[in-house]
Structure formats: C-alpha cells, structure tokens
Design a protein around this motif. Structure first.
Motif, short mmCIF file in Angstrom:
data_model
loop_
_atom_site.label_atom_id
_atom_site.label_comp_id
_atom_site.label_asym_id
_atom_site.label_seq_id
_atom_site.Cartn_x
_atom_site.Cartn_y
_atom_site.Cartn_z
N GLU A 1 28.99 42.17 44.69
CA GLU A 1 28.12 43.30 45.03
C GLU A 1 28.95 44.55 45.35
N THR A 2 30.02 44.37 46.10
CA THR A 2 30.87 45.51 46.48
C THR A 2 31.55 46.10 45.26
N PHE A 3 32.04 45.21 44.37
CA PHE A 3 32.74 45.70 43.18
C PHE A 3 31.78 46.44 42.26
N THR A 4 30.54 45.96 42.16
CA THR A 4 29.54 46.65 41.35
C THR A 4 29.27 48.05 41.90
N GLU A 5 29.20 48.15 43.22
CA GLU A 5 28.97 49.44 43.86
C GLU A 5 30.11 50.42 43.57
N VAL A 6 31.34 49.91 43.58
CA VAL A 6 32.52 50.77 43.37
C VAL A 6 32.69 51.14 41.91
N SER A 7 32.50 50.15 41.02
CA SER A 7 32.80 50.37 39.59
C SER A 7 31.61 50.87 38.79
N GLY A 8 30.41 50.58 39.29
CA GLY A 8 29.21 50.97 38.54
C GLY A 8 28.84 50.00 37.45
N SER A 9 29.56 48.85 37.37
CA SER A 9 29.27 47.83 36.35
C SER A 9 29.24 46.45 36.99
N ASN A 10 28.53 45.53 36.32
CA ASN A 10 28.46 44.16 36.83
C ASN A 10 29.56 43.30 36.21
N ASP B 1 42.20 53.37 37.61
CA ASP B 1 43.28 52.40 37.66
C ASP B 1 42.81 51.14 38.41
N ASN B 2 43.22 49.96 37.90
CA ASN B 2 42.78 48.70 38.50
C ASN B 2 43.16 48.59 39.98
N LYS B 3 44.36 49.03 40.31
CA LYS B 3 44.80 48.94 41.71
C LYS B 3 43.94 49.82 42.61
N ILE B 4 43.67 51.03 42.16
CA ILE B 4 42.83 51.94 42.94
C ILE B 4 41.42 51.37 43.07
N LEU B 5 40.93 50.80 41.96
CA LEU B 5 39.59 50.20 41.96
C LEU B 5 39.50 49.08 42.99
N TRP B 6 40.50 48.21 43.00
CA TRP B 6 40.48 47.08 43.93
C TRP B 6 40.69 47.55 45.38
N LYS C 1 44.93 40.56 44.90
CA LYS C 1 45.23 41.62 43.93
C LYS C 1 44.31 41.46 42.73
N LEU C 2 43.95 42.57 42.13
CA LEU C 2 43.18 42.53 40.88
C LEU C 2 44.18 42.35 39.75
N HIS C 3 44.17 41.17 39.13
CA HIS C 3 45.14 40.87 38.07
C HIS C 3 44.77 41.58 36.77
N ASN C 4 43.55 41.38 36.32
CA ASN C 4 43.08 42.11 35.13
C ASN C 4 41.57 41.94 34.96
N ILE C 5 41.01 42.71 34.04
CA ILE C 5 39.58 42.62 33.71
C ILE C 5 39.48 42.32 32.23
N GLU C 6 38.83 41.19 31.90
CA GLU C 6 38.72 40.81 30.50
C GLU C 6 37.39 40.11 30.25
N ASP C 7 36.74 40.46 29.16
CA ASP C 7 35.46 39.84 28.78
C ASP C 7 34.45 39.84 29.93
N ASN C 8 34.30 41.00 30.54
CA ASN C 8 33.32 41.16 31.63
C ASN C 8 33.63 40.27 32.84
N LYS C 9 34.89 39.85 32.95
CA LYS C 9 35.30 39.00 34.07
C LYS C 9 36.50 39.62 34.77
N VAL C 10 36.46 39.62 36.10
CA VAL C 10 37.56 40.13 36.90
C VAL C 10 38.40 38.95 37.40
N ILE C 11 39.68 38.98 37.11
CA ILE C 11 40.60 37.94 37.59
C ILE C 11 41.31 38.48 38.84
#
Length: 449
Positions: free
Chosen positions: A63-72, A2-7, A31-41
């Motif tokens: 860097e932190t988000f990559t560590e948590v999500s496993g994606s760039n 879930d985006n909220k948990i991820l953020w 807040k993490l609004h959404n993820i679209e086209d390999n971009k986090v808003i």
C-alpha cells in the motif's frame, strides 16, 4: 524516479506507521534490489526478516509503495545470500506454527530498546522480535543458548515485556530452579496423602498461560520425575499453540542429561545461539553502561578499550569493571581515570589466564585495538590496506617475539597458508628497516604486550 530514492521515500512513510524498534529491526536494513515484471524484489539481511515482512507487513509495504510510486506492484523478499548464490531459502519450515495474584516475574528493566546489538547477537534479537510480535505463530518453541553472561536472560525478559505491553497475553517467566522447587513442593505429602490442591495450583500456574519462559533448562538434568512433568506441561502448551521459550547454556543436542524426547521437542521450533561479543560490541556496551554516569567524560577511549580487551566473554563483567574503576578513582580522591589507574584498579579483577592463555589472542587484541579494527577483521579475508597491514604486523610480532610456528600463526589468523605468514613477516621486517618511524610504531605495540 531512481530505485533508491523510491525505496527511501517508501521507508520514510513506513517509519511513521510503525514503532522505532520495529522499523529498526525489520525495515532499516532492507534495499530495493530491482523491479521486474510488475514485481519488486527487496533484499533483507537474514531469512527471519524475509519471513516476517512477507507474512506480517506485506500489505503495509504494498500500500505504501503504491502511494509513493503511483503503480501497483507485487513484492518478493530475498536474502542477500539468495540473490548472490541464485538459491531459494524456504522459510515455511523455520518453526511450527486464571490464577489469582498472577505475577509474570518479568524484570521491566530488560527491553529490546536497551539490548545492545552486534554481529554476535543480531540474529538472536531479530528472531526474538519475531516471536514477541506473533507469539505461538512464528517459531515455537524458541530455544536460546549461550554461555553465562552473554545476554540470553535479558533477551527472554525483553520478549516477555514486549508481549505484555502489546497484548493481553498471560506471560510467565521462571528459572528452571523455580520450576523444580515448585514441583518438589507439590509432591510433599501431608499426613501421608498427596496435596491435591497444591497439584492443581501448580498445573494452573504453568499451563494456564499464553507464554511460558523457562531459563537455564540444563538444571533439569538427572531429575526424572520433574522432566516428566515438564514434558507434560510442554505438550499441553504446544498443543494449544501457546508460546514456549527456553534458554540453556548449551544447544539441545548437547544436553545429555535430559531425556531424548525433551531435546527432540526443543528442536521442533528454532534454536538460536548467542556468540561471545566481539570487540566492537563490547565497546558499544561500555558506552551504554556509561551513558548518564557522573564520570562518563572521565573514561578515555584508551581506558574503555583496555576494559573491552580484557572482558571478552561476560557482559556482566564489563559493568563490574566500570564500577570498580569508578570506585577506585573515588577512593583515590577523585583522581583522573587514566590507563594506569584503570590497570591498577583491575589488576586482580581480570582472570589472570586471559594474559597467558593464548599469547596470539593477546597480540591480536592489542594490534586490533591499536588500529581501531576488530580481531575478526584480522582473521578475515579482507585485503584493504587498513586491515591487511595490521594483520601483517600482528603476524610479524607472533613470529618474531613469540617464535610461534608459521602454520600455527596461519591457523589463528583465519586459516592462512604458512607462505602468507612468511610473506607478511618479511614485508614488515623490510619496512621497519626502510622506515624508522614505522619501526617505532611497531616497538610501541610490542611494549604494550
């Protein structure tokens, strides 16, 4: 995931990397609004945070988000206004980018940590934090204006103390009165000749610094030669990308006694006002002032609300009221701090015009306090019952007990139409007839008035 948990997971890791005050200021309300086209808003409360995160913390976030999500992912920061109204706010135009025995003149008691924040000063603090983290690079000059007693001096010292703690920058805080005094002194002639040494010392004091903070610049008015010297000092510091921070009781455009070339320069960076604290902020300040006080537990919520309702425009007066009440209780042999005692202790302390200046204001304050909401809530467009009913009650009392015109009441409650006021009066009147308990509740409020 879930985006909220991820953020939330991402923020938890960032919290370990930055100081508590930095996390609270820049990250906590994102807040993490959404993820679209390999971009986090990511949404942020105001554009200052957008500028700060994108220019200074983007690498850490990615860097932190990559560590948590496993994606760039790439990151984009937007204010809630931008998302709701589908607009873009350009932050690029929000600002343009030794003497022996040197003293910064800073009061170490004034910090960001003990600067109490509410809606009226949230933007001011966040902007001040941005300047403190990147002096000379984010907003230069920074111009803070507010009426006396609203915390602008505290904020200036907080900036200076933060910069000193986190860098080797030379920081100088002076009042405008001190600047004037120093300038007058160097112009005194010794045996008919100019004191060259004094002139050099003056210039080194004010120009050989990385951060210059000048408090109450309005006192420079009508001093032509001193304005010329400050103009020269300003230009030299600005040209060297040294941070300039100025405070005043008025906005630059309202400083009619200062030369236009000065007020124009004050507008080069960013100008931030500090508004009068609302009821909620005044209550937070009172709690903060009482923290650690020997009589802290003796102050009931009712007494604190009484003080907050009467000290509306000067934070220093809140502290004065607390001191007066505790002193009075001690003089009375350690009497309990009741509402009656507080009222007696402060009867000559509060400005009498507060009671009579605007009776509608007084009713709004009392009704808001009674229902544990703010006066701003009463004036807002919110329609939930816990705000709408107190608003109707306040309108009813203004109409039936003050005999104020419907149109005036509507204006004082955020620009409501006179038919809305009439409907509120009728609704409360009918409810009082149908419900004796409710009628008694209204009578109690009227008795307080």
């Amino acid at each position: 995931m879930d985006n909220k948990i991820l953020w939330d997971n991402c923020l938890s890791k960032i919290k370990e990397e930055v100081s508590p005050i930095l996390f609270e200021t820049w990250f906590e309300n994102t807040k993490l609004h959404n993820i679209e086209d390999n971009k986090v808003i990511v949404t942020v409360p105001i554009h200052v945070a957008k500028k700060m995160l994108s220019e200074n913390y983007n690498d850490l976030i990615e860097e932190t988000f990559t560590e948590v999500s496993g994606s760039n992912f790439k990151f984009e920061y937007k204010t809630e206004q931008e998302i709701e109204e589908n607009i873009k706010i350009d932050t690029n135009n929000l600002g343009v980018p030794s003497v022996s025995n040197f003293s910064s003149n800073l009061n170490s008691n004034y910090t960001f940590d003990n600067y109490i924040v509410g809606e009226s000063n949230k933007f001011a603090k966040m902007t001040a934090m941005a300047v403190a983290e990147k002096p000379g690079k984010m907003y230069n000059p920074l111009f803070i204006y507010a009426k006396s007693g609203l915390g602008k001096t505290h904020l200036m010292h907080a900036i200076g103390n933060y910069i000193k703690e986190h860098s080797n920058n030379r920081v100088l805080y002076v009042t405008c009165e001190k600047f004037v005094s120093d300038f007058v002194e160097i112009n005194m002639k010794v045996n008919g000749e100019t004191n060259i040494n004094a002139v050099e010392i003056f210039k080194r004091k004010y120009r050989d610094v990385d951060v210059l903070l000048i408090d109450d610049i309005q006192f420079l008015g009508n001093r032509v030669k001193t304005q010329q010297e400050f103009f020269n000092t300003f230009n030299e510091l600005y040209d060297k990308n040294k941070q300039i921070i100025i405070s005043s009781d008025s906005s630059p455009d309202d400083l009619k006694l200062l030369e236009e070339r000065l007020t124009t320069r004050f507008n080069w960076g960013i100008t931030i006002p500090i508004e009068q604290p609302d009821f909620e902020l005044r209550m937070k300040i009172i709690d903060n002032k009482l923290d650690g006080h020997i009589l802290k537990d003796e102050f009931s919520k009712e007494v604190k609300e009484y003080i907050a309702s009467n000290c509306t425009s000067d934070i220093r007066k809140l502290e004065g009221a607390i001191t007066r009440v505790t002193a009075y209780a001690t003089m009375m042999g350690g009497s309990n701090i009741t509402l009656e005692l507080a009222s007696e202790a402060l009867k000559d302390f509060f400005v009498k015009s507060i009671v009579s200046k605007n009776k509608i204001d007084k009713i709004q304050q009392i009704v808001a306090n009674n229902y544990n909401i703010s006066v701003d809530d009463l004036k807002s467009k919110k329609r939930n019952a816990d705000i709408a009913i107190p608003r109707q009650i306040a309108m009813y009392i203004c109409r039936t007990h003050l005999n104020e015109p419907l149109q005036k009441i509507g204006i004082e409650f955020g620009g409501k139409d006179h038919t809305t006021v009439m409907h509120s009066v009728d609704k409360i009147s009918n409810k009082m007839k149908e419900n004796p308990k409710f009628a008694l509740e209204i009578e109690k409020i009227i008795n307080k008035i």
